[in-house]
Write an enzyme that holds these catalytic residues in place. Structure first.
Site, PDB file in Angstrom:
ATOM      1  N   GLU A 170       0.836  -1.213   0.000  1.00  0.00           N
ATOM      2  CA  GLU A 170       0.000   0.000   0.000  1.00  0.00           C
ATOM      3  C   GLU A 170       0.869   1.261   0.000  1.00  0.00           C
ATOM      4  O   GLU A 170       0.828   2.067   0.930  1.00  0.00           O
ATOM      5  CB  GLU A 170      -0.980  -0.049   1.175  1.00  0.00           C
ATOM      6  CG  GLU A 170      -2.000  -1.177   0.999  1.00  0.00           C
ATOM      7  CD  GLU A 170      -3.078  -1.219   2.066  1.00  0.00           C
ATOM      8  OE1 GLU A 170      -3.071  -0.370   2.962  1.00  0.00           O
ATOM      9  OE2 GLU A 170      -3.931  -2.125   1.995  1.00  0.00           O
ATOM     10  N   ASN A 192       2.404   2.289   7.497  1.00  0.00           N
ATOM     11  CA  ASN A 192       1.314   1.329   7.362  1.00  0.00           C
ATOM     12  C   ASN A 192       1.206   0.552   8.667  1.00  0.00           C
ATOM     13  O   ASN A 192       2.212   0.395   9.362  1.00  0.00           O
ATOM     14  CB  ASN A 192       1.592   0.382   6.186  1.00  0.00           C
ATOM     15  CG  ASN A 192       0.339  -0.352   5.767  1.00  0.00           C
ATOM     16  OD1 ASN A 192      -0.111  -1.281   6.430  1.00  0.00           O
ATOM     17  ND2 ASN A 192      -0.250   0.074   4.669  1.00  0.00           N
ATOM     18  N   HIS A 412     -18.555  -9.491   4.645  1.00  0.00           N
ATOM     19  CA  HIS A 412     -17.252  -8.917   4.968  1.00  0.00           C
ATOM     20  C   HIS A 412     -16.597  -9.713   6.079  1.00  0.00           C
ATOM     21  O   HIS A 412     -17.208  -9.940   7.128  1.00  0.00           O
ATOM     22  CB  HIS A 412     -17.397  -7.450   5.409  1.00  0.00           C
ATOM     23  CG  HIS A 412     -16.072  -6.791   5.677  1.00  0.00           C
ATOM     24  ND1 HIS A 412     -15.793  -6.111   6.828  1.00  0.00           N
ATOM     25  CD2 HIS A 412     -14.951  -6.735   4.922  1.00  0.00           C
ATOM     26  CE1 HIS A 412     -14.553  -5.643   6.773  1.00  0.00           C
ATOM     27  NE2 HIS A 412     -14.018  -6.014   5.629  1.00  0.00           N
ATOM     28  N   HIS A 413     -15.380 -10.185   5.833  1.00  0.00           N
ATOM     29  CA  HIS A 413     -14.593 -10.882   6.850  1.00  0.00           C
ATOM     30  C   HIS A 413     -13.293 -10.132   7.077  1.00  0.00           C
ATOM     31  O   HIS A 413     -12.307 -10.392   6.378  1.00  0.00           O
ATOM     32  CB  HIS A 413     -14.247 -12.305   6.397  1.00  0.00           C
ATOM     33  CG  HIS A 413     -15.417 -13.234   6.356  1.00  0.00           C
ATOM     34  ND1 HIS A 413     -15.383 -14.418   5.643  1.00  0.00           N
ATOM     35  CD2 HIS A 413     -16.637 -13.180   6.941  1.00  0.00           C
ATOM     36  CE1 HIS A 413     -16.543 -15.048   5.793  1.00  0.00           C
ATOM     37  NE2 HIS A 413     -17.327 -14.316   6.565  1.00  0.00           N
ATOM     38  N   GLU A 414     -13.274  -9.196   7.998  1.00  0.00           N
ATOM     39  CA  GLU A 414     -11.987  -8.617   8.393  1.00  0.00           C
ATOM     40  C   GLU A 414     -11.356  -9.608   9.361  1.00  0.00           C
ATOM     41  O   GLU A 414     -11.930  -9.898  10.417  1.00  0.00           O
ATOM     42  CB  GLU A 414     -12.178  -7.248   9.044  1.00  0.00           C
ATOM     43  CG  GLU A 414     -10.896  -6.625   9.593  1.00  0.00           C
ATOM     44  CD  GLU A 414      -9.780  -6.564   8.563  1.00  0.00           C
ATOM     45  OE1 GLU A 414      -9.933  -5.868   7.558  1.00  0.00           O
ATOM     46  OE2 GLU A 414      -8.737  -7.239   8.758  1.00  0.00           O
ATOM     47  N   HIS A 482      -8.506  -8.275   0.573  1.00  0.00           N
ATOM     48  CA  HIS A 482      -7.690  -7.065   0.758  1.00  0.00           C
ATOM     49  C   HIS A 482      -6.480  -7.395   1.639  1.00  0.00           C
ATOM     50  O   HIS A 482      -6.574  -8.253   2.517  1.00  0.00           O
ATOM     51  CB  HIS A 482      -8.518  -5.967   1.413  1.00  0.00           C
ATOM     52  CG  HIS A 482      -9.409  -5.250   0.453  1.00  0.00           C
ATOM     53  ND1 HIS A 482      -9.574  -3.891   0.471  1.00  0.00           N
ATOM     54  CD2 HIS A 482     -10.151  -5.703  -0.577  1.00  0.00           C
ATOM     55  CE1 HIS A 482     -10.399  -3.533  -0.496  1.00  0.00           C
ATOM     56  NE2 HIS A 482     -10.777  -4.618  -1.148  1.00  0.00           N
ATOM     57  N   GLU A 483      -5.398  -6.690   1.395  1.00  0.00           N
ATOM     58  CA  GLU A 483      -4.132  -6.840   2.135  1.00  0.00           C
ATOM     59  C   GLU A 483      -3.513  -8.234   1.989  1.00  0.00           C
ATOM     60  O   GLU A 483      -2.554  -8.560   2.676  1.00  0.00           O
ATOM     61  CB  GLU A 483      -4.274  -6.497   3.638  1.00  0.00           C
ATOM     62  CG  GLU A 483      -4.601  -5.061   3.913  1.00  0.00           C
ATOM     63  CD  GLU A 483      -6.105  -4.802   4.008  1.00  0.00           C
ATOM     64  OE1 GLU A 483      -6.855  -5.739   4.316  1.00  0.00           O
ATOM     65  OE2 GLU A 483      -6.530  -3.664   3.719  1.00  0.00           O
ATOM     66  N   GLU A 507      -9.129   4.104  -0.653  1.00  0.00           N
ATOM     67  CA  GLU A 507      -9.222   4.452   0.775  1.00  0.00           C
ATOM     68  C   GLU A 507      -8.188   5.510   1.169  1.00  0.00           C
ATOM     69  O   GLU A 507      -8.449   6.359   2.022  1.00  0.00           O
ATOM     70  CB  GLU A 507      -9.102   3.205   1.651  1.00  0.00           C
ATOM     71  CG  GLU A 507      -7.796   2.451   1.504  1.00  0.00           C
ATOM     72  CD  GLU A 507      -7.779   1.139   2.293  1.00  0.00           C
ATOM     73  OE1 GLU A 507      -8.773   0.797   2.934  1.00  0.00           O
ATOM     74  OE2 GLU A 507      -6.744   0.446   2.259  1.00  0.00           O
TER      75      GLU A 507
END
Ligand code: NOJ
Ligand code: CA
Length: 696
Positions: A170, A192, A412-414, A482-483, A507
């Site tokens: 990122e 980050n 959504h699964h963070e 993501h990530e 973002e």
């Protein structure tokens, strides 16, 4: 005299070539030469007779000191050719040609009886090379200390680079000479939540390069499976890149068992920047689709309860009462809501209504499950359970409401990077999705990885990301992670991997802004490996938290075409779209799956203009983004069907548009066009244009 003899014998030894082989691309432009020099595997690459990669060594350092670097002799070699056309489940084109010539070199290190093969595939626009270890001789289990692949450059090229890092991509890109990376490195490393750089000349792939004589090179990897992700470390005295794998918590760089193979190391070479964007090198180096039935995999245009939290207008968390949360013990039923929880029934219904009215397939809802009050920075193993909704999110009723309107909710699964916790819950979490009719999940890996000490790009995490995708397929679920590690074309094999972030996405416009030019470099770099969930479509550039989105409305519209993805978000709030219904029309109209894609203009970080024909229709969509300078296009629509007339709607930056001071200024013009039409179009710095071309 003695000294002269020594020098002579040294140089004679240095030049001892015991085997040579070559292979050229189907059109003859690119040639790979392989040699065993002093028993060391060495290759070089040329383009139209000109050296592009100077003699570069191949091999491995192993953990127990028994290296695979030299002492090799030839077992055999063979060349072959391949030419086939395949159809992706979704993509920029409905069919893709995979045409290459191949050289396989089989080697043995006689003193240890260990076998190592090198496979080179040469395409018209580049080269893939990989190591293969057959189950033969004495090599069975082995641990990698470092992969020692060299890519020796011929000069001090221009590079568009981000810092090499084990945990994040990122970053914003820096354009510099290779020799300047060391001096600019510190400035390029912005903060980050999880990051680990390793060398002041370490950079990530996909790395974009340009030589002084105008050749475009791109270095990346394809088919990253059961292996750590590769960074490149530059020896800036000699301009030689060396592979630098991501270590695990023990400092090791891969536990392998024969038979096995490395990912492909790729070197793209072309004289035309547009060909970098049009290339299918990375996809072609991946295996064909692993699934028999792909009918459940579909491109998705979505909105989300998301930008509210990113821009700090609302929270993921339900309450501000808990200093910490213990799953199963903390009692939410008695908690006082903060009034800032966006994933509440009424708000989610509002988004569902808007999606249904405007033709969106799905609504992402973040902050639906408990745990957000205590989600960051504590290296906690159990932050989320992926099963328990907040008291004001009625999972059953909301899904039923959405389905009745022809819309789906997106899960959504963070994971908060507690990968081990996510794996414990995964089957139940996917089952819950099946129970309520979700078919897509956005997952996320914010923060340092648990198991502690592992990195986002270590081998064990690479295996996790793919496990999550394959297991999701068992539940007919599509994944947008993501990530996670930046993609390497695995979406060809596992097309339910419909998106990844793995780069600086929109973002960051709400975290202080992204410099213009970012979206004109990402397709050359990050998108080489697969689509990005860039989350475009911001119309209100001034965020609740004071951050400014460095773009114009037309610059945002362009991204639906220039940033290819089968998963496209309209990221702004419904109310901001309703203020500009005429510009919003483009987002409603634009397709997300394509028969054909053409790159009409391109220069890294400066501009990209793409035209795409919507799948199964005669309609075309054009997008163009400009970097830090304004851009003028003289566009010929000669790609249109010669026998048709079309209605074009042209969305351009207003004459006085300015990404800082006047970002919402745009013009919309409608006109009849044919394949003979030429258009002159202007984009302001940080802006762009978009055109829908609908067949009459
Ligand atoms: C970071 C992701 O990139 C973003 O899209 C998401 O909203 C947050 N993590 C929370 O999961
Ligand atoms: Ca992110």
């Amino acid at each position: 005299m003695k000294r002269l003899l020594l020098t002579l014998s040294l140089s004679l030894t240095l030049a001892l070539v015991t085997h040579a082989a070559e292979v050229t691309s189907p059109n003859g432009d690119i040639k790979v030469d392989f040699q065993l020099v002093n028993s060391v595997p060495t290759y070089s690459v040329s383009f139209r007779g000109k050296t592009i990669v100077k003699p570069s060594k191949l091999g491995y350092e192993l953990a127990k000191g028994e290296n695979l670097l030299d002492g090799f002799t030839l077992v055999g070699d063979e060349t072959s050719a391949f030419d086939e056309t395949w159809k992706p489940v979704w993509g920029e084109n409905s069919s893709i040609r995979n045409n290459y010539k191949e050289l396989l070199v089989q080697l043995v290190q006689k003193s240890t009886e260990r076998y190592m093969n090198l496979r080179f595939r040469v395409y018209n626009e580049g080269v893939g090379l990989r190591y293969e270890f057959p189950q033969k001789g004495k090599l069975n289990y082995f641990t990698v200390k470092e992969e020692c692949t060299e890519i020796a450059m011929t000069g001090n090229h221009t590079a568009w680079w981000i810092p090499g890092d084990y945990d994040t991509q990122e970053y914003e890109y820096t354009k510099s000479r290779l020799s300047e990376i060391r001096g600019l490195f510190k400035k390029a490393v912005t903060d980050n939540i999880s990051q680990k750089t390793f060398s002041p000349t370490g950079v990530q792939t996909s790395l974009m390069l340009k030589t002084d004589d105008g050749l475009y090179l791109n270095l990346h990897e394809a088919a990253l499976v059961n292996y750590p992700a590769m960074n490149l470390n530059l020896d800036d005295k000699n301009m030689v890149f060396k592979s630098w794998l991501t270590p695990d918590a023990q400092g090791m760089k891969g536990y392998l068992q024969t038979p096995c193979k490395s990912p492909w190391r790729t070197i793209m070479i072309t004289d035309d920047a547009r060909k970098v964007l049009a290339s299918n090198l990375i996809l072609n180096l991946n295996d064909p689709c692993a699934y028999e039935d792909t009918s459940w995999i579909r491109p998705v245009k979505y909105i989300g309860v998301w930008w509210e939290m990113i821009s700090d207008k609302a929270d993921w968390a339900y309450t501000q009462q808990f200093p910490s949360v213990i799953l199963g013990e903390t009692d939410y039923s008695k908690a006082k809501p903060s009034g800032r929880h966006a994933a509440n029934n009424a708000n989610v219904r509002r988004y569902i209504d808007f999606a249904a009215e405007n033709g969106f397939d799905q609504v992402l809802v973040e902050g639906w499950n408990i745990g957000w009050e205590d989600s960051e920075g504590n290296l906690k193993e159990q932050v989320f359970d992926f099963l328990t909704p907040y008291p004001d999110f009625d999972i059953k009723a909301l899904n039923a409401y959405a389905h009745a309107k022809g819309v789906k909710l997106m899960m959504h699964h963070e994971t908060s990077s507690s990968v081990m916790n996510y794996e414990k819950y995964m089957d139940r979490a996917y089952k819950l999705m099946n129970d309520y009719g979700y078919n897509a999940v956005k997952s996320g890996y914010v923060g340092d990885i648990i198991p502690r000490g592992e990195h986002h790009y270590s081998q064990i995490e690479i295996n996790h990301y793919l496990y999550a995708v394959k297991r999701a397929a068992d539940f007919r679920i599509m994944v947008n992670a993501h990530e996670a590690v930046r993609p390497t074309g695995l979406c060809r094999t596992y097309p339910n991997l419909i998106g990844n972030e793995s780069a600086r996405g929109t973002e960051y416009q709400a975290f202080g802004g992204i410099k213009p030019g970012h979206t004109a470099i990402l397709p050359f770099t990050r998108l080489q490996g697969g689509p990005m969930d860039y989350t475009p479509g911001i119309f209100e550039m001034d965020c609740a938290n004071g951050s400014h989105v460095n773009s114009t409305i037309c610059g945002q519209l362009a991204l639906y075409v220039t940033m290819y993805s089968p998963l496209q978000m309209a990221a702004d709030f419904p109310e901001n779209y309703l203020k500009h219904p005429d510009a919003f029309q483009f987002i409603k109209d634009v397709a997300v799956d394509w028969d054909k894609s053409l790159y009409l203009e391109a220069e890294p970080m400066e501009y990209i203009t793409a035209a795409r024909k919507a799948k199964g229709s005669n309609n075309w969509f054009v997008g163009s983004v400009a970097g830090a300078k304004p851009h003028k296009s003289i566009l010929s629509l000669d790609f249109l069907d010669k026998s048709r007339k079309y209605e074009a709607t042209i969305y351009t930056d207003g004459t006085h548009a300015d990404y800082k001071t006047n970002p919402q200024s745009y013009k919309i013009e409608k006109k009849t066009v044919t394949s003979k039409t030429k258009l002159t179009l202007h984009s302001v710095a940080g802006g762009g244009y978009a055109i829908s071309i609908i067949a009459k």
